[in-house]
Structures are given as structure tokens and as C-alpha cells.
Design a protein around this motif. Structure first.
Motif, PDB file in Angstrom:
ATOM      1  N   TYR A 192       1.343  15.314  -7.843  1.00 28.00           N
ATOM      2  CA  TYR A 192       0.556  15.938  -6.937  1.00 28.00           C
ATOM      3  C   TYR A 192       1.703  16.693  -6.768  1.00 28.00           C
ATOM      4  N   GLY A 193       3.201  16.567  -6.871  1.00 27.74           N
ATOM      5  CA  GLY A 193       4.319  17.321  -6.084  1.00 27.74           C
ATOM      6  C   GLY A 193       5.013  18.408  -7.345  1.00 27.74           C
ATOM      7  N   ASP A 240     -10.575   0.653  -0.615  1.00 25.65           N
ATOM      8  CA  ASP A 240     -10.055  -0.224  -1.648  1.00 25.65           C
ATOM      9  C   ASP A 240      -9.655   0.875  -2.708  1.00 25.65           C
ATOM     10  N   ASP A 241      -9.581   2.230  -2.338  1.00 24.53           N
ATOM     11  CA  ASP A 241      -9.536   3.013  -3.372  1.00 24.53           C
ATOM     12  C   ASP A 241      -8.433   3.598  -3.623  1.00 24.53           C
ATOM     13  N   ILE A 242      -7.566   3.015  -3.004  1.00 24.38           N
ATOM     14  CA  ILE A 242      -6.377   3.946  -2.508  1.00 24.38           C
ATOM     15  C   ILE A 242      -5.649   5.114  -3.887  1.00 24.38           C
ATOM     16  N   PRO A 243      -5.974   4.910  -5.619  1.00 25.92           N
ATOM     17  CA  PRO A 243      -6.230   7.013  -5.970  1.00 25.92           C
ATOM     18  C   PRO A 243      -6.326   7.485  -5.581  1.00 25.92           C
ATOM     19  N   GLY A 290       3.174   6.314  -5.733  1.00 26.20           N
ATOM     20  CA  GLY A 290       3.036   5.818  -6.518  1.00 26.20           C
ATOM     21  C   GLY A 290       1.470   7.144  -7.330  1.00 26.20           C
ATOM     22  N   ASN A 291       0.562   7.509  -6.177  1.00 25.79           N
ATOM     23  CA  ASN A 291      -0.115   8.088  -6.633  1.00 25.79           C
ATOM     24  C   ASN A 291      -0.157   9.054  -6.308  1.00 25.79           C
ATOM     25  N   ALA A 313       1.011  -1.403  -0.213  1.00 24.74           N
ATOM     26  CA  ALA A 313       0.044  -0.155  -0.401  1.00 24.74           C
ATOM     27  C   ALA A 313       0.666   0.779  -0.543  1.00 24.74           C
ATOM     28  N   TRP A 314       1.834   1.302   1.110  1.00 24.12           N
ATOM     29  CA  TRP A 314       2.813   2.500   1.208  1.00 24.12           C
ATOM     30  C   TRP A 314       3.849   3.113  -0.870  1.00 24.12           C
ATOM     31  N   GLU A 315       3.800   1.547  -1.807  1.00 23.70           N
ATOM     32  CA  GLU A 315       4.448   1.505  -2.277  1.00 23.70           C
ATOM     33  C   GLU A 315       2.906   2.107  -3.655  1.00 23.70           C
ATOM     34  N   GLN A 316       1.707   1.682  -3.418  1.00 22.76           N
ATOM     35  CA  GLN A 316       0.734   2.290  -4.287  1.00 22.76           C
ATOM     36  C   GLN A 316       0.273   4.053  -3.968  1.00 22.76           C
ATOM     37  N   ILE A 317       0.735   4.691  -2.703  1.00 27.74           N
ATOM     38  CA  ILE A 317       0.909   4.977  -1.970  1.00 27.74           C
ATOM     39  C   ILE A 317       1.793   6.803  -2.838  1.00 27.74           C
TER      40      ILE A 317
END
Length: 118
Positions: free
Chosen positions: A44-45, A79-82, A39-40, A33-37
Motif C-alpha cells: 500500500y506504500g 485471525d486475519d492479519i492481511p 509485510g502486509n 504480528a508486527w512483522e506480518q503487519i
């Protein structure tokens, strides 16, 4: 933070290594989940990503607390990390590259129309 650290980005490297060390202690599901966070949140950066550091710190802190509380990743993030990342970044006032480009385009069009119409 010194001028040299700001220019070279060494402070960001140090912070990033600290994030990764903290994340390495997370269970496998949380680590994914951290890896997905990461990436998503990347879109925004800003150019350096410096503005994302507090957001990433808060997200990692949330994962660490949830691990300590024994919660599942779905209970924490859903279930919606993005979508979670968009809400997290939006709450911090972050804008994506697309938002910045859209604002720039609108500004350029408005200037052009102002010249033509005036």
C-alpha cells in the motif's frame, strides 16, 4: 523536515529505527504480528513508503496499548492479519500498486477509445 532529509530519506531511516526500537519491547507474539503487519502494509506504500509511516505508527501504537492492557494478539487483530491491514490502509485512503496500475490502464484505454471513436 528539511529539503535534504526529504531527498536522502534520512528522516524515514530515523523514524524506522524508532519503530523497530518500540517493537523490540513487544512480547514475542506481538513482535511476530508486527512483522506480518509490516509485510502486509508494504504493497500500500508509495515509492518511498513515506505515506505508510502514520499507518505503521498507529498499528504499532495499537499493539503497544494491547500489550499494556494484557490482551492477546487474537483479541486485538483477529485471525486475519492481511484483512486487518487492508482495512487499516483502506481507511487511510491508501491504494495498492495494482489499484494504481488498473487506474492507469483504464485511463489509457479510455483515451485510446476516445481517439478512435471521435
Amino acid at each position: 523536515m528539511s529539503f535534504w532529509e526529504t531527498i536522502t530519506g534520512s528522516d524515514l531511516t530515523r523514524e524506522w529505527k524508532a519503530f523497530e526500537a518500540r517493537a523490540a519491547a513487544l512480547p514475542a507474539g506481538y513482535l511476530a504480528a508486527w512483522e506480518q503487519i509490516k509485510g502486509n502494509l508494504h504493497p500500500y506504500g508509495g515509492f518511498t513508503g513515506r505515506d505508510l509511516m502514520p499507518i505503521l505508527d498507529a498499528a504499532l501504537g495499537l499493539l503497544e496499548e494491547a500489550t499494556a492492557d494484557g490482551l492477546s494478539i487474537d483479541e486485538v487483530l483477529g485471525d486475519d492479519i492481511p484483512g486487518f491491514c487492508a482495512a487499516l490502509a483502506g481507511g487511510a485512503g491508501a491504494r495498492t500498486y495494482r489499484d494504481r496500475w488498473r487506474a492507469q490502464l483504464n485511463s489509457n484505454v479510455a483515451k485510446r477509445l476516445g481517439r478512435l471513436g471521435g
